[in-house]
Design a protein around this motif. Structure first.
Motif, PDB file in Angstrom:
ATOM      1  N   LEU A 119      -1.838  -3.424 -24.860  1.00 53.54           N
ATOM      2  CA  LEU A 119      -1.028  -2.239 -24.186  1.00 53.54           C
ATOM      3  C   LEU A 119       0.236  -2.681 -23.757  1.00 53.54           C
ATOM      4  CD1 LEU A 119      -0.615   0.302 -22.463  1.00 53.54           C
ATOM      5  CD2 LEU A 119      -1.550  -0.976 -20.534  1.00 53.54           C
ATOM      6  N   ILE A 120       0.540  -4.086 -23.385  1.00 48.17           N
ATOM      7  CA  ILE A 120       1.729  -4.619 -22.988  1.00 48.17           C
ATOM      8  C   ILE A 120       2.720  -4.745 -24.257  1.00 48.17           C
ATOM      9  CG2 ILE A 120       3.136  -6.683 -22.364  1.00 48.17           C
ATOM     10  CD1 ILE A 120       0.639  -6.963 -20.376  1.00 48.17           C
ATOM     11  N   GLU A 121       1.961  -5.455 -25.344  1.00 43.53           N
ATOM     12  CA  GLU A 121       2.760  -5.430 -26.589  1.00 43.53           C
ATOM     13  C   GLU A 121       3.095  -4.144 -27.122  1.00 43.53           C
ATOM     14  OE1 GLU A 121       2.070  -7.709 -31.005  1.00 43.53           O
ATOM     15  OE2 GLU A 121       0.458  -6.594 -30.320  1.00 43.53           O
ATOM     16  N   GLY A 122       2.339  -3.177 -27.205  1.00 43.58           N
ATOM     17  CA  GLY A 122       2.617  -1.774 -27.588  1.00 43.58           C
ATOM     18  C   GLY A 122       3.650  -1.137 -26.916  1.00 43.58           C
ATOM     19  N   GLU A 123       3.885  -1.461 -25.730  1.00 42.44           N
ATOM     20  CA  GLU A 123       5.065  -0.740 -24.842  1.00 42.44           C
ATOM     21  C   GLU A 123       6.305  -1.690 -25.444  1.00 42.44           C
ATOM     22  OE1 GLU A 123       5.249   1.535 -22.858  1.00 42.44           O
ATOM     23  OE2 GLU A 123       3.387   1.888 -22.077  1.00 42.44           O
ATOM     24  N   TYR A 124       6.122  -2.994 -25.391  1.00 48.58           N
ATOM     25  CA  TYR A 124       7.260  -3.727 -25.889  1.00 48.58           C
ATOM     26  C   TYR A 124       7.722  -3.297 -27.241  1.00 48.58           C
ATOM     27  CZ  TYR A 124      10.745  -7.651 -26.638  1.00 48.58           C
ATOM     28  OH  TYR A 124      11.670  -8.110 -26.942  1.00 48.58           O
ATOM     29  N   GLU A 161      -8.455   3.171 -14.481  1.00 54.30           N
ATOM     30  CA  GLU A 161      -7.491   4.196 -13.962  1.00 54.30           C
ATOM     31  C   GLU A 161      -6.122   3.315 -13.166  1.00 54.30           C
ATOM     32  OE1 GLU A 161      -6.188   7.729 -13.832  1.00 54.30           O
ATOM     33  OE2 GLU A 161      -8.336   7.311 -14.384  1.00 54.30           O
ATOM     34  N   MET A 162      -6.689   2.085 -12.447  1.00 51.77           N
ATOM     35  CA  MET A 162      -5.643   1.427 -11.992  1.00 51.77           C
ATOM     36  C   MET A 162      -4.649   0.788 -13.075  1.00 51.77           C
ATOM     37  SD  MET A 162      -7.904  -0.845  -9.048  1.00 51.77           S
ATOM     38  CE  MET A 162      -6.488  -1.208  -8.054  1.00 51.77           C
ATOM     39  N   VAL A 163      -5.046   0.089 -13.945  1.00 53.42           N
ATOM     40  CA  VAL A 163      -4.185  -0.462 -15.027  1.00 53.42           C
ATOM     41  C   VAL A 163      -3.308   0.789 -15.890  1.00 53.42           C
ATOM     42  CG1 VAL A 163      -5.626  -0.564 -16.987  1.00 53.42           C
ATOM     43  CG2 VAL A 163      -4.016  -2.294 -16.661  1.00 53.42           C
ATOM     44  N   HIS A 164      -4.105   1.829 -15.801  1.00 56.05           N
ATOM     45  CA  HIS A 164      -3.111   2.805 -16.432  1.00 56.05           C
ATOM     46  C   HIS A 164      -1.940   3.443 -15.658  1.00 56.05           C
ATOM     47  CE1 HIS A 164      -1.899   6.768 -18.346  1.00 56.05           C
ATOM     48  NE2 HIS A 164      -2.479   7.445 -17.077  1.00 56.05           N
ATOM     49  N   ASN A 165      -2.282   3.518 -14.249  1.00 59.61           N
ATOM     50  CA  ASN A 165      -1.178   3.879 -13.390  1.00 59.61           C
ATOM     51  C   ASN A 165      -0.357   2.729 -13.150  1.00 59.61           C
ATOM     52  OD1 ASN A 165      -1.209   6.439 -11.798  1.00 59.61           O
ATOM     53  ND2 ASN A 165      -3.391   5.840 -12.493  1.00 59.61           N
ATOM     54  N   ALA A 166      -0.616   1.301 -13.274  1.00 63.36           N
ATOM     55  CA  ALA A 166       0.202   0.348 -13.398  1.00 63.36           C
ATOM     56  C   ALA A 166       1.266   0.274 -14.645  1.00 63.36           C
ATOM     57  CB  ALA A 166      -0.421  -1.066 -13.506  1.00 63.36           C
ATOM     58  N   LEU A 206       6.668  -4.187  -8.352  1.00 66.23           N
ATOM     59  CA  LEU A 206       5.594  -4.816  -7.478  1.00 66.23           C
ATOM     60  C   LEU A 206       4.231  -3.831  -7.027  1.00 66.23           C
ATOM     61  CD1 LEU A 206       8.159  -6.333  -4.899  1.00 66.23           C
ATOM     62  CD2 LEU A 206       6.832  -7.676  -6.904  1.00 66.23           C
ATOM     63  N   ALA A 207       4.605  -2.446  -7.253  1.00 66.28           N
ATOM     64  CA  ALA A 207       3.521  -1.720  -7.089  1.00 66.28           C
ATOM     65  C   ALA A 207       2.550  -1.971  -8.274  1.00 66.28           C
ATOM     66  CB  ALA A 207       3.891  -0.402  -6.510  1.00 66.28           C
ATOM     67  N   GLY A 208       3.211  -1.935  -9.604  1.00 66.17           N
ATOM     68  CA  GLY A 208       2.220  -1.962 -10.713  1.00 66.17           C
ATOM     69  C   GLY A 208       1.967  -3.306 -10.848  1.00 66.17           C
ATOM     70  N   ASP A 209       2.453  -4.407 -10.337  1.00 72.17           N
ATOM     71  CA  ASP A 209       1.853  -5.448 -10.520  1.00 72.17           C
ATOM     72  C   ASP A 209       0.675  -5.470  -9.703  1.00 72.17           C
ATOM     73  OD1 ASP A 209       3.986  -6.603 -11.976  1.00 72.17           O
ATOM     74  OD2 ASP A 209       5.042  -7.646 -10.548  1.00 72.17           O
ATOM     75  N   ALA A 210       0.892  -4.950  -8.284  1.00 74.16           N
ATOM     76  CA  ALA A 210      -0.518  -4.945  -7.610  1.00 74.16           C
ATOM     77  C   ALA A 210      -1.598  -4.141  -8.300  1.00 74.16           C
ATOM     78  CB  ALA A 210      -0.192  -4.085  -6.116  1.00 74.16           C
ATOM     79  N   LEU A 211      -1.243  -2.998  -9.071  1.00 77.78           N
ATOM     80  CA  LEU A 211      -2.177  -2.444  -9.682  1.00 77.78           C
ATOM     81  C   LEU A 211      -2.964  -3.197 -10.713  1.00 77.78           C
ATOM     82  CD1 LEU A 211      -0.786   1.235  -9.430  1.00 77.78           C
ATOM     83  CD2 LEU A 211      -2.966   0.661  -8.381  1.00 77.78           C
ATOM     84  N   PHE A 212      -2.116  -3.805 -11.643  1.00 79.00           N
ATOM     85  CA  PHE A 212      -2.513  -4.622 -12.636  1.00 79.00           C
ATOM     86  C   PHE A 212      -3.705  -5.670 -12.091  1.00 79.00           C
ATOM     87  CE2 PHE A 212       1.263  -3.654 -15.371  1.00 79.00           C
ATOM     88  CZ  PHE A 212       0.363  -3.187 -16.532  1.00 79.00           C
ATOM     89  N   PHE A 213      -3.102  -6.569 -11.166  1.00 75.10           N
ATOM     90  CA  PHE A 213      -4.176  -7.465 -10.519  1.00 75.10           C
ATOM     91  C   PHE A 213      -5.386  -6.682  -9.950  1.00 75.10           C
ATOM     92  CE2 PHE A 213      -0.545 -10.216 -11.169  1.00 75.10           C
ATOM     93  CZ  PHE A 213      -0.972 -11.313 -11.692  1.00 75.10           C
ATOM     94  N   GLY A 214      -5.220  -5.591  -9.240  1.00 79.12           N
ATOM     95  CA  GLY A 214      -6.319  -4.916  -8.884  1.00 79.12           C
ATOM     96  C   GLY A 214      -7.282  -4.391  -9.507  1.00 79.12           C
ATOM     97  N   GLN A 259       0.903  -1.180   0.057  1.00 74.74           N
ATOM     98  CA  GLN A 259      -0.017   0.146  -0.171  1.00 74.74           C
ATOM     99  C   GLN A 259       0.893   1.281  -0.072  1.00 74.74           C
ATOM    100  OE1 GLN A 259      -2.951   0.173   3.113  1.00 74.74           O
ATOM    101  NE2 GLN A 259      -3.523  -2.105   3.083  1.00 74.74           N
ATOM    102  N   HIS A 260       2.164   1.003   0.658  1.00 72.55           N
ATOM    103  CA  HIS A 260       2.816   2.358   0.884  1.00 72.55           C
ATOM    104  C   HIS A 260       3.360   3.029  -0.383  1.00 72.55           C
ATOM    105  CE1 HIS A 260       5.311   5.557   2.776  1.00 72.55           C
ATOM    106  NE2 HIS A 260       6.458   4.933   2.122  1.00 72.55           N
ATOM    107  N   PRO A 261       4.096   2.203  -1.306  1.00 69.72           N
ATOM    108  CA  PRO A 261       4.658   2.692  -2.555  1.00 69.72           C
ATOM    109  C   PRO A 261       3.488   3.043  -3.506  1.00 69.72           C
ATOM    110  CG  PRO A 261       5.068   0.194  -2.454  1.00 69.72           C
ATOM    111  CD  PRO A 261       4.617   0.570  -1.003  1.00 69.72           C
ATOM    112  N   VAL A 262       2.372   2.132  -3.598  1.00 72.40           N
ATOM    113  CA  VAL A 262       1.194   2.624  -4.315  1.00 72.40           C
ATOM    114  C   VAL A 262       0.789   4.160  -3.816  1.00 72.40           C
ATOM    115  CG1 VAL A 262      -0.773   2.119  -4.992  1.00 72.40           C
ATOM    116  CG2 VAL A 262       0.682   0.386  -4.827  1.00 72.40           C
TER     117      VAL A 262
END
Length: 339
Positions: free
Chosen positions: A156-161, A87-92, A123-131, A35-38
């Motif tokens: 989105l992941i493919e585009g980033e790569y 909103e969560m996946v964008h921030n992830a 790991l904060a990004g991972d938490a937001l993806f799953f959230g 929660q803290h780093p997020v």
């Protein structure tokens, strides 16, 4: 009674106010340590846990979910789970993107990886993806929304790569750059509009028109973003001046310039091919030269062209008139934004 049309800033503020409580509640369900780093990423508190009042971001994607739902007769309540998810996946994606691009600033403050380290940001990004996925699976119509959402995240992941693969690529065309941003940026805006439309209960044809609206709007957004990445004011963007040039990103302006003939294109190709990145002085010279040769204006025109096509798709879905006007206000804001 016909409600007055809100300004773009009012729309985004209202969307943030609606999504914020759900976002805080969702993060509070994360394991305590994560929660803290997020919260540091969102600017809710600093590394020491002191409360902050920081820039929360634009809330554009959550606004698109809500307005798309309302445009086709749905309600805010119906739209909120999807607004939270996007909103969560964008921030992830921002958390991971800052690591990939070695960006030390985000929204005018230290990016999470530079403030707390790469593991915390990953790991904060991972938490937001799953959230984000959890937000949809527990809501109505998950059988329709979850597959759309998962497909968008994969794109989105493919585009980033692909974006990383195209760095320093001096042979890529404008079409290559546009295909990349369709996945990297436009896919999530299209997903936001699609989810809102699905949750309204509208028929498939109207959903598809709003999906296309979001896709074209996303291309216009990224074209504008690419202009800001070279010519934007750091005070407004929250990022260093000419950051895309210094990192040798293959943005739309660069793709346009690289495929021209003549000395400016040759100098740009040479700078992108060499081992060392452009210096601050070289980046300034490149930016000025590209502007003199009309590259900036051409990308602005491309953004306007896609925005116009987006509005045509919006009108094709026979939307609620006031909501349609507000989506047009957001479109106008995207073209005129400075951050």
């Amino acid at each position: 009674m016909r409600m007055p049309r809100r300004s773009a800033r009012h729309i985004l503020d209202d969307s943030y106010a609606l999504a914020y409580p759900a976002l805080r509640s969702a993060v509070e369900e994360f394991p305590e340590a994560i929660q803290h780093p997020v919260g540091v990423h969102f600017g809710w508190w600093d590394r020491a846990g002191n409360a902050l009042r920081s820039n929360p971001g634009k809330s554009l994607r959550s606004a698109l979910v809500i307005l798309s739902c309302q445009a086709l007769g749905g309600s805010i309540r119906q739209a909120l789970p999807a607004a939270l998810a996007v909103e969560m996946v964008h921030n992830a994606s921002l958390l991971h993107d800052d690591i990939i691009d070695n960006d030390r600033l985000r929204r005018g403050r230290a990016s999470l990886w530079s403030a707390m380290g790469v593991p915390a940001a990953i790991l904060a990004g991972d938490a937001l993806f799953f959230g984000s996925l959890h937000a949809l699976t527990g809501a109505p119509h998950a059988d329709r929304t979850v597959p759309v959402f998962l497909a968008a995240v994969q794109n989105l992941i493919e585009g980033e790569y692909v974006d990383t693969l195209m760095e320093k690529d001096t042979t890529a065309t404008l079409d290559d750059a546009l295909d990349m941003i369709a996945g990297k940026t436009a896919e999530l805006l299209s997903c936001a509009c699609t989810l809102g439309a699905i949750l309204s209960g509208a028929e498939d044809e109207r959903v598809q028109h709003l999906s296309r609206f979001g896709l074209l709007l996303g291309v216009a957004f990224q074209c504008t973003d690419d202009v800001l990445g070279i010519w934007g004011d750091p005070e407004a963007t929250g990022k260093p001046a000419r950051s895309d040039l210094r990192s040798r990103k293959l943005s739309v302006p660069i793709a346009l310039a690289l495929n021209e003939n003549g000395p400016p294109a040759e100098r740009l190709r040479a700078l992108y091919r060499r081992e060392a990145p452009p210096t601050e002085a070289e980046s300034r010279v490149i930016a000025d030269e590209l502007e003199r040769h009309g590259v900036r204006g051409a990308v602005v025109d491309l953004a306007r062209e896609n925005a116009g096509e987006a509005l045509a798709a919006l009108h094709s879905c026979d939307p609620d008139p006031v909501t349609s006007e507000e989506l047009a206000e957001l479109t106008k804001m995207i073209l005129q934004r400075s951050s």
